[in-house]
Design an enzyme around this catalytic site. Structure first.
Site, PDB file in Angstrom:
ATOM      1  N   HIS A  25     -34.134 -49.774   8.046  1.00  0.00           N
ATOM      2  CA  HIS A  25     -34.441 -50.648   6.907  1.00  0.00           C
ATOM      3  C   HIS A  25     -33.240 -51.492   6.479  1.00  0.00           C
ATOM      4  O   HIS A  25     -32.825 -51.510   5.330  1.00  0.00           O
ATOM      5  CB  HIS A  25     -35.149 -49.946   5.743  1.00  0.00           C
ATOM      6  CG  HIS A  25     -34.556 -48.639   5.275  1.00  0.00           C
ATOM      7  ND1 HIS A  25     -33.293 -48.521   4.822  1.00  0.00           N
ATOM      8  CD2 HIS A  25     -35.114 -47.409   5.164  1.00  0.00           C
ATOM      9  CE1 HIS A  25     -33.069 -47.280   4.452  1.00  0.00           C
ATOM     10  NE2 HIS A  25     -34.140 -46.576   4.662  1.00  0.00           N
ATOM     11  N   HIS A  79     -38.651 -33.500   2.774  1.00  0.00           N
ATOM     12  CA  HIS A  79     -38.473 -34.866   2.265  1.00  0.00           C
ATOM     13  C   HIS A  79     -39.651 -35.711   2.722  1.00  0.00           C
ATOM     14  O   HIS A  79     -40.054 -35.663   3.889  1.00  0.00           O
ATOM     15  CB  HIS A  79     -37.154 -35.403   2.833  1.00  0.00           C
ATOM     16  CG  HIS A  79     -36.779 -36.788   2.411  1.00  0.00           C
ATOM     17  ND1 HIS A  79     -37.180 -37.372   1.225  1.00  0.00           N
ATOM     18  CD2 HIS A  79     -35.985 -37.717   3.036  1.00  0.00           C
ATOM     19  CE1 HIS A  79     -36.664 -38.588   1.147  1.00  0.00           C
ATOM     20  NE2 HIS A  79     -35.951 -38.826   2.234  1.00  0.00           N
ATOM     21  N   GLU A  81     -39.928 -39.031   2.985  1.00  0.00           N
ATOM     22  CA  GLU A  81     -39.710 -40.292   3.700  1.00  0.00           C
ATOM     23  C   GLU A  81     -40.216 -40.166   5.138  1.00  0.00           C
ATOM     24  O   GLU A  81     -40.066 -39.125   5.787  1.00  0.00           O
ATOM     25  CB  GLU A  81     -38.233 -40.708   3.661  1.00  0.00           C
ATOM     26  CG  GLU A  81     -38.067 -42.177   4.026  1.00  0.00           C
ATOM     27  CD  GLU A  81     -36.727 -42.780   3.629  1.00  0.00           C
ATOM     28  OE1 GLU A  81     -35.813 -42.034   3.239  1.00  0.00           O
ATOM     29  OE2 GLU A  81     -36.606 -44.021   3.733  1.00  0.00           O
ATOM     30  N   ASP A  83     -39.523 -41.046   8.100  1.00  0.00           N
ATOM     31  CA  ASP A  83     -38.786 -40.651   9.310  1.00  0.00           C
ATOM     32  C   ASP A  83     -38.828 -39.132   9.510  1.00  0.00           C
ATOM     33  O   ASP A  83     -38.528 -38.643  10.600  1.00  0.00           O
ATOM     34  CB  ASP A  83     -37.349 -41.173   9.311  1.00  0.00           C
ATOM     35  CG  ASP A  83     -36.610 -40.940   8.016  1.00  0.00           C
ATOM     36  OD1 ASP A  83     -37.242 -40.796   6.964  1.00  0.00           O
ATOM     37  OD2 ASP A  83     -35.365 -40.898   8.062  1.00  0.00           O
ATOM     38  N   HIS A 146     -31.707 -38.490  -1.382  1.00  0.00           N
ATOM     39  CA  HIS A 146     -31.620 -39.696  -2.163  1.00  0.00           C
ATOM     40  C   HIS A 146     -32.959 -40.121  -2.772  1.00  0.00           C
ATOM     41  O   HIS A 146     -33.069 -41.233  -3.296  1.00  0.00           O
ATOM     42  CB  HIS A 146     -31.103 -40.832  -1.272  1.00  0.00           C
ATOM     43  CG  HIS A 146     -32.058 -41.130  -0.115  1.00  0.00           C
ATOM     44  ND1 HIS A 146     -32.582 -42.365   0.093  1.00  0.00           N
ATOM     45  CD2 HIS A 146     -32.602 -40.343   0.831  1.00  0.00           C
ATOM     46  CE1 HIS A 146     -33.390 -42.341   1.158  1.00  0.00           C
ATOM     47  NE2 HIS A 146     -33.406 -41.123   1.607  1.00  0.00           N
ATOM     48  N   ASP A 165     -31.737 -35.096   4.853  1.00  0.00           N
ATOM     49  CA  ASP A 165     -30.870 -36.273   4.955  1.00  0.00           C
ATOM     50  C   ASP A 165     -29.401 -35.955   4.654  1.00  0.00           C
ATOM     51  O   ASP A 165     -28.491 -36.611   5.203  1.00  0.00           O
ATOM     52  CB  ASP A 165     -31.321 -37.354   3.963  1.00  0.00           C
ATOM     53  CG  ASP A 165     -32.480 -38.191   4.491  1.00  0.00           C
ATOM     54  OD1 ASP A 165     -32.690 -38.238   5.717  1.00  0.00           O
ATOM     55  OD2 ASP A 165     -33.181 -38.799   3.657  1.00  0.00           O
ATOM     56  N   TYR A 193     -23.563 -43.414   6.747  1.00  0.00           N
ATOM     57  CA  TYR A 193     -24.854 -42.974   6.217  1.00  0.00           C
ATOM     58  C   TYR A 193     -24.760 -42.771   4.702  1.00  0.00           C
ATOM     59  O   TYR A 193     -25.585 -43.278   3.931  1.00  0.00           O
ATOM     60  CB  TYR A 193     -25.276 -41.657   6.900  1.00  0.00           C
ATOM     61  CG  TYR A 193     -26.677 -41.240   6.560  1.00  0.00           C
ATOM     62  CD1 TYR A 193     -27.746 -41.591   7.377  1.00  0.00           C
ATOM     63  CD2 TYR A 193     -26.952 -40.515   5.400  1.00  0.00           C
ATOM     64  CE1 TYR A 193     -29.036 -41.235   7.052  1.00  0.00           C
ATOM     65  CE2 TYR A 193     -28.231 -40.158   5.069  1.00  0.00           C
ATOM     66  CZ  TYR A 193     -29.276 -40.515   5.902  1.00  0.00           C
ATOM     67  OH  TYR A 193     -30.560 -40.169   5.566  1.00  0.00           O
ATOM     68  N   HIS A 224     -30.712 -35.865  10.681  1.00  0.00           N
ATOM     69  CA  HIS A 224     -30.224 -36.987  11.492  1.00  0.00           C
ATOM     70  C   HIS A 224     -28.896 -36.576  12.138  1.00  0.00           C
ATOM     71  O   HIS A 224     -28.012 -36.043  11.453  1.00  0.00           O
ATOM     72  CB  HIS A 224     -29.957 -38.236  10.645  1.00  0.00           C
ATOM     73  CG  HIS A 224     -31.165 -38.812   9.985  1.00  0.00           C
ATOM     74  ND1 HIS A 224     -32.194 -39.405  10.681  1.00  0.00           N
ATOM     75  CD2 HIS A 224     -31.511 -38.899   8.676  1.00  0.00           C
ATOM     76  CE1 HIS A 224     -33.116 -39.846   9.830  1.00  0.00           C
ATOM     77  NE2 HIS A 224     -32.732 -39.542   8.608  1.00  0.00           N
TER      78      HIS A 224
HETATM   79 FE1  FEO Z   1     -34.626 -40.325   3.370  1.00  0.00          FE
HETATM   80 FE2  FEO Z   1     -34.019 -39.715   6.724  1.00  0.00          FE
HETATM   81  O1  FEO Z   1     -35.006 -40.180   5.175  1.00  0.00           O
END
Ligand code: FEO
Length: 398
Positions: A25, A79, A81, A83, A146, A165, A193, A224
């Protein structure tokens, strides 16, 4: 083809490697990324997080190499999100005997908003535990690290923190552990990051670190990048440093220029910081991406932002940078940091005025005010400008 990797006995990485991701993004991910998911084989097999929807096949192939997915009893979504949650609908179809553990209330509401009301949601709060056999998992909310829904899962038996994350890096590799890669590269990507994703929420990061303080773990398994097992103390220490409102005596100069007048001023600012013995990095927004500036902003006490005036305002590249900076600036402010808006103009100093307005909104002090110069500075004027910066920063340092 897609094989699981053992993390500890009966604990496996079953995620996906995204070698070609180059923009997350808007943040440049030159090293690609990974979406890490973990499978714990215990009496009640448990999957921790999933992957981006496009990588569902990788996840399923890795899980299926270890167990019939129908035997999985719990899927933990740390989470919302996408991903990490994108593969949830497909996984829940393959795991009809699993419940879907998520934080209350925001994880549950977020997953419902994405995937409907028909999944077997099991909301949990900080301190809630789940016995899966030999192991008991503990859930800890990490609100706004986040997103509001963030939580981590702690496995005391294996001493693993599944941190989602937090502590992550957009860093694709054929290796899974910090001690199998050039760790400085992984640490840089962790810094990038943090500064591009987490930086506004330093206060919340501090709270999350406090919450994790009493937990005994020797491995951090983020969602990640590489898993921290040899440099756990180092990444924890860096997070403590990054979330604190302190800064280093370093400087960042960011600019764009039309006919080099503002560029020459930018170089004079660099010379001023050299004279002050303050390490300085310069970024030309024509060639440098804004997401590569943020790791330097994270800990630097000084920032100088230069633009000429174009069409009654700043250059669009500088506006792009400052909008990004404003969004990523800590909600608690930049305590004790100084910024210098500067640049040249032809007949109206409106570009520098706009820069100053945006810097003020980002929470920096501007002890030198706004430094505008009509047309290009002569060599003598550049020397005077350099001296002005030296004197102003010296006074600010006190
Ligand atoms: Fe907040 Fe890796 O997503």
């Amino acid at each position: 083809m897609f094989k699981p990797v053992q993390v500890k006995p009966d604990v496996y990485w079953v995620g996906a490697v995204d070698w070609t991701e180059r923009s997350f993004h808007g943040y440049t991910t030159d090293r690609g990324s990974t979406y890490n998911a973990y499978l714990i084989l215990d009496d009640e097999p448990t999957l921790i997080d999933t992957v981006k929807v496009q990588f569902s096949d990788q996840l399923i192939e890795r899980v299926s190499a270890l167990i019939d997915p129908a035997k999985i009893r719990h899927v933990v979504s740390n989470h919302v999100e996408e991903d990490h949650s994108g593969a949830i609908p497909r996984i829940m179809e393959l795991c009809p005997n699993a419940d879907l553990i998520t934080s209350s209330p925001h994880g549950e509401s977020g997953l419902r908003a994405h995937f409907g009301d028909d999944l077997p949601y099991r909301p949990v709060k900080t301190g809630d535990t789940l016995c899966i056999g030999t192991r008991t998992l503990t859930f800890v909310a990490t609100v706004m690290v986040h997103w509001p829904d963030n939580m981590v899962t702690y496995d005391a038996f294996d001493k693993i923190l599944f941190s989602n994350d937090a502590f992550g890096q957009h860093f694709a590799s054929d290796r899974r552990f910090d001690d199998e890669v050039e760790v400085e590269e992984a640490l840089y990507e962790a810094r990038k990051y943090y500064s591009n994703i987490v930086m506004p929420y330093g206060f919340n990061v501090g709270k999350a670190l406090e919450a994790l303080d009493g937990l005994d773990f020797d491995m951090i398994a983020p969602c990640h990048g590489v898993i921290w097992r040899s440099d756990v103390a180092r990444i924890l220490s860096l997070y403590h440093e990054w979330c604190a409102p302190t800064s280093n005596e370093t400087a960042v100069v960011v600019y764009d220029s039309m006919w080099h007048a503002t560029e020459r001023m930018a170089l004079a600012v660099v010379d001023a910081f050299v004279r002050l013995d303050v390490p300085c990095r310069l970024f030309d927004l024509k060639v440098d991406h804004i997401s590569n500036v943020m790791p330097e902003i994270l800990t630097s006490r000084y920032l100088a932002v230069g633009t000429p005036t174009l069409n009654s305002g700043m250059l669009p590249t500088v506006a792009w940078f400052l909008a990004y900076l404003k969004g990523l600036s800590p909600h608690t402010g930049w305590k004790g940091r100084a910024a210098i808006p500067f640049g040249s103009y032809g007949w109206a100093s409106l570009g520098q005025k706009e820069v100053a307005e945006m810097i003020e909104k980002s929470g920096y002090e501007m002890p030198l005010g706004t430094i505008s110069h009509q047309w290009a500075m002569s060599d003598e004027e550049l020397m005077a400008f350099e001296q002005q910066v030296v004197d102003g920063i010296t006074a600010f340092r006190g």
